[in-house]
Design a protein around this motif. Structure first.
Motif, mmCIF file in Angstrom:
data_model
loop_
_atom_site.group_PDB
_atom_site.id
_atom_site.type_symbol
_atom_site.label_atom_id
_atom_site.label_comp_id
_atom_site.label_asym_id
_atom_site.label_seq_id
_atom_site.Cartn_x
_atom_site.Cartn_y
_atom_site.Cartn_z
ATOM 1 N N VAL A 137 41.468 34.787 46.832
ATOM 2 C CA VAL A 137 39.909 35.162 47.835
ATOM 3 C C VAL A 137 39.266 35.475 46.755
ATOM 4 O O VAL A 137 38.946 36.522 46.663
ATOM 5 C CB VAL A 137 39.717 35.925 49.032
ATOM 6 N N HIS A 138 38.347 34.015 46.007
ATOM 7 C CA HIS A 138 37.116 35.012 44.783
ATOM 8 C C HIS A 138 35.563 35.496 45.711
ATOM 9 O O HIS A 138 35.012 34.096 46.781
ATOM 10 C CB HIS A 138 36.781 33.980 44.105
ATOM 11 N N LEU A 139 35.359 36.190 45.824
ATOM 12 C CA LEU A 139 34.257 36.538 46.206
ATOM 13 C C LEU A 139 33.373 36.527 46.213
ATOM 14 O O LEU A 139 32.486 36.472 44.279
ATOM 15 C CB LEU A 139 34.348 38.386 47.005
ATOM 16 N N LYS A 140 31.885 36.628 46.577
ATOM 17 C CA LYS A 140 30.634 36.265 44.977
ATOM 18 C C LYS A 140 29.711 37.657 45.001
ATOM 19 O O LYS A 140 29.560 37.131 43.549
ATOM 20 C CB LYS A 140 29.318 36.162 46.809
ATOM 21 N N ASP A 141 30.646 38.391 44.732
ATOM 22 C CA ASP A 141 30.593 39.597 43.696
ATOM 23 C C ASP A 141 31.406 39.397 43.071
ATOM 24 O O ASP A 141 31.175 40.976 41.650
ATOM 25 C CB ASP A 141 30.537 41.654 44.660
ATOM 26 N N ASP A 142 32.446 38.494 42.683
ATOM 27 C CA ASP A 142 33.271 38.363 41.082
ATOM 28 C C ASP A 142 34.534 38.990 41.779
ATOM 29 O O ASP A 142 35.221 39.123 40.229
ATOM 30 C CB ASP A 142 32.629 38.568 40.117
ATOM 31 N N LYS A 143 34.773 39.762 42.574
ATOM 32 C CA LYS A 143 36.096 40.162 42.784
ATOM 33 C C LYS A 143 37.048 39.106 43.800
ATOM 34 O O LYS A 143 36.234 38.148 43.857
ATOM 35 C CB LYS A 143 35.999 41.231 43.920
ATOM 36 N N VAL A 144 38.171 39.731 43.572
ATOM 37 C CA VAL A 144 39.606 38.031 44.095
ATOM 38 C C VAL A 144 40.156 39.293 44.218
ATOM 39 O O VAL A 144 40.587 39.896 44.231
ATOM 40 C CB VAL A 144 39.549 37.298 42.074
ATOM 41 N N VAL A 145 40.630 38.764 45.786
ATOM 42 C CA VAL A 145 41.549 39.491 46.710
ATOM 43 C C VAL A 145 42.336 38.474 47.105
ATOM 44 O O VAL A 145 41.709 37.692 46.860
ATOM 45 C CB VAL A 145 40.808 40.445 47.799
ATOM 46 N N ALA A 146 44.237 39.183 47.168
ATOM 47 C CA ALA A 146 44.708 38.296 47.757
ATOM 48 C C ALA A 146 45.113 39.056 49.043
ATOM 49 O O ALA A 146 45.296 39.910 50.086
ATOM 50 C CB ALA A 146 46.505 38.458 46.724
ATOM 51 N N ASP A 160 31.250 36.033 52.594
ATOM 52 C CA ASP A 160 30.874 36.654 51.412
ATOM 53 C C ASP A 160 32.109 36.083 50.565
ATOM 54 O O ASP A 160 32.411 36.053 49.722
ATOM 55 C CB ASP A 160 32.017 37.731 51.790
ATOM 56 N N ILE A 161 32.469 34.950 51.014
ATOM 57 C CA ILE A 161 33.822 33.685 50.233
ATOM 58 C C ILE A 161 32.600 32.769 49.117
ATOM 59 O O ILE A 161 31.837 32.395 49.472
ATOM 60 C CB ILE A 161 33.815 33.520 50.579
ATOM 61 N N ASP A 162 33.294 32.884 48.131
ATOM 62 C CA ASP A 162 32.850 31.671 46.936
ATOM 63 C C ASP A 162 33.782 30.685 46.470
ATOM 64 O O ASP A 162 33.100 29.486 47.209
ATOM 65 C CB ASP A 162 32.218 32.708 45.703
ATOM 66 N N TYR A 163 34.746 30.817 46.944
ATOM 67 C CA TYR A 163 36.309 29.953 47.071
ATOM 68 C C TYR A 163 37.270 30.633 47.504
ATOM 69 O O TYR A 163 37.760 31.802 45.990
ATOM 70 C CB TYR A 163 35.830 28.489 45.442
ATOM 71 N N VAL A 164 38.110 29.898 47.628
ATOM 72 C CA VAL A 164 39.913 29.979 47.992
ATOM 73 C C VAL A 164 40.548 29.408 47.110
ATOM 74 O O VAL A 164 40.247 28.162 46.509
ATOM 75 C CB VAL A 164 40.155 30.514 49.121
ATOM 76 N N GLU A 165 41.400 29.652 46.301
ATOM 77 C CA GLU A 165 42.997 28.985 46.016
ATOM 78 C C GLU A 165 44.100 29.340 46.818
ATOM 79 O O GLU A 165 43.672 30.422 47.123
ATOM 80 C CB GLU A 165 43.080 29.786 44.722
ATOM 81 N N GLU A 166 44.864 28.510 46.972
ATOM 82 C CA GLU A 166 45.607 28.364 47.875
ATOM 83 C C GLU A 166 46.822 28.506 46.749
ATOM 84 O O GLU A 166 47.051 27.749 45.447
ATOM 85 C CB GLU A 166 46.107 28.061 48.841
ATOM 86 N N PRO A 167 48.299 28.198 47.314
ATOM 87 C CA PRO A 167 49.548 28.133 46.415
ATOM 88 C C PRO A 167 50.392 26.784 46.406
ATOM 89 O O PRO A 167 49.885 26.270 47.917
ATOM 90 C CB PRO A 167 50.248 29.495 47.128
ATOM 91 N N ILE A 168 50.406 25.842 45.286
ATOM 92 C CA ILE A 168 50.343 24.681 45.447
ATOM 93 C C ILE A 168 52.039 25.246 44.839
ATOM 94 O O ILE A 168 51.925 25.652 43.088
ATOM 95 C CB ILE A 168 49.243 23.622 44.781
ATOM 96 N N VAL A 169 53.019 24.088 45.481
ATOM 97 C CA VAL A 169 54.774 24.297 45.134
ATOM 98 C C VAL A 169 54.524 22.786 44.272
ATOM 99 O O VAL A 169 54.128 21.806 44.915
ATOM 100 C CB VAL A 169 55.047 24.537 46.398
#
Length: 270
Positions: free
Chosen positions: A51-60, A72-81
């Protein structure tokens, strides 16, 4: 099979376990019950999102309850297999339709003598549910599935929470694709209507996405409303009964009751 200690405010001490699909899960549950007499509650499977937050932090995030607030979320990345499916030629159309249903993107298609090999990029969250069982069903068992490299790609996902009697039930929270949220929420709240233990008064079950209620049903009470039970009462007595019932409903909001495994099972079947 990977096992890690975990703790939930709603469910208490437990374990986070990596199963090889729902069939593997059911086998483990049955053995625990038969061999050790231990009944366990299983919740929906989940994967790790970046999860990429608007304050430029990335949390798993690997627990839906810990998913940050949508504001608070800028955008989200999900695992692709990358998955490779090998099947018979007569089953190719069924495999393509099934893979598209589970948000798979076709990368390659090869003919191997009397077999066909299809390569897809597919969200790991979709495979974690029923894809393998559905694949076996569509191909009558004549298909193999292998998984390769996992990468992360941007995804339009949302956190869906559930309120029962206006109280949040965190153990029912899960992450889903935004396009599927409306249909899934309607299906789930209607199933909750028949699986959540009834109380003395009606309880609303609500599905909430980004602060908005997108689906709702009322779980019926154990008994009928006393003020409209068919007895002839004066208007003043009916109003008094309704006032008392309203007070009891507000008190009931604070009551705690255990959810049976059947409630969690409906989330495993979505």
């Amino acid at each position: 099979m990977k096992i890690e200690d975990d703790y939930s405010d709603a469910l208490g001490q437990g374990f986070r376990v990596g199963f090889l699909g729902n069939f593997h899960l059911q086998i483990i549950k049955e053995r625990l019950l038969v061999e050790y007499g231990v009944e366990v509650i299983t919740t929906s499977p989940n994967v790790t999102y970046k999860v990429h937050l608007k304050d430029d932090k990335v949390v798993a995030v690997n627990n839906p309850v810990n998913f940050p607030n949508y504001s608070d979320i800028d955008y989200v990345e999900e695992p692709i297999v990358t998955v490779t499916i090998t099947t018979l030629p007569e089953s190719v159309n069924q495999v393509i339709n099934l893979s598209e249903k589970y948000r798979g993107v076709l990368i390659d298609l090869n003919n191997l003598s009397n077999l066909v090999q299809l390569t897809y990029n597919m969200p790991l969250s979709e495979i974690a549910y029923h894809f393998f069982n559905a694949l076996k069903s569509e191909t009558h068992g004549y298909a193999t599935l292998s998984m390769g490299e996992i990468t992360y790609q941007p995804a339009d996902v949302v956190k869906m929470t559930f309120d029962i009697n206006y109280s949040n039930v965190p153990q029912l929270t899960f992450i889903t694709n935004r396009a599927n949220a409306a249909d899934q929420s309607q299906e789930l709240v209607h199933k909750l209507k028949y699986t959540v233990p009834r109380q003395l008064y009606p309880m609303p079950a609500q599905a909430i996405v980004e602060g908005k209620v997108i689906a709702r049903v009322d779980i019926p009470p154990i008994r009928k409303n006393a003020a409209v039970s068919g007895e002839k009462k004066s208007i003043s007595k009916q109003q008094a009964l309704l006032r008392r019932q309203g007070l009891n409903k507000r008190k009931a909001k604070q009551l705690e009751f255990e959810l049976p495994q059947s409630v969690f099972d409906i989330f495993l079947d979505i």
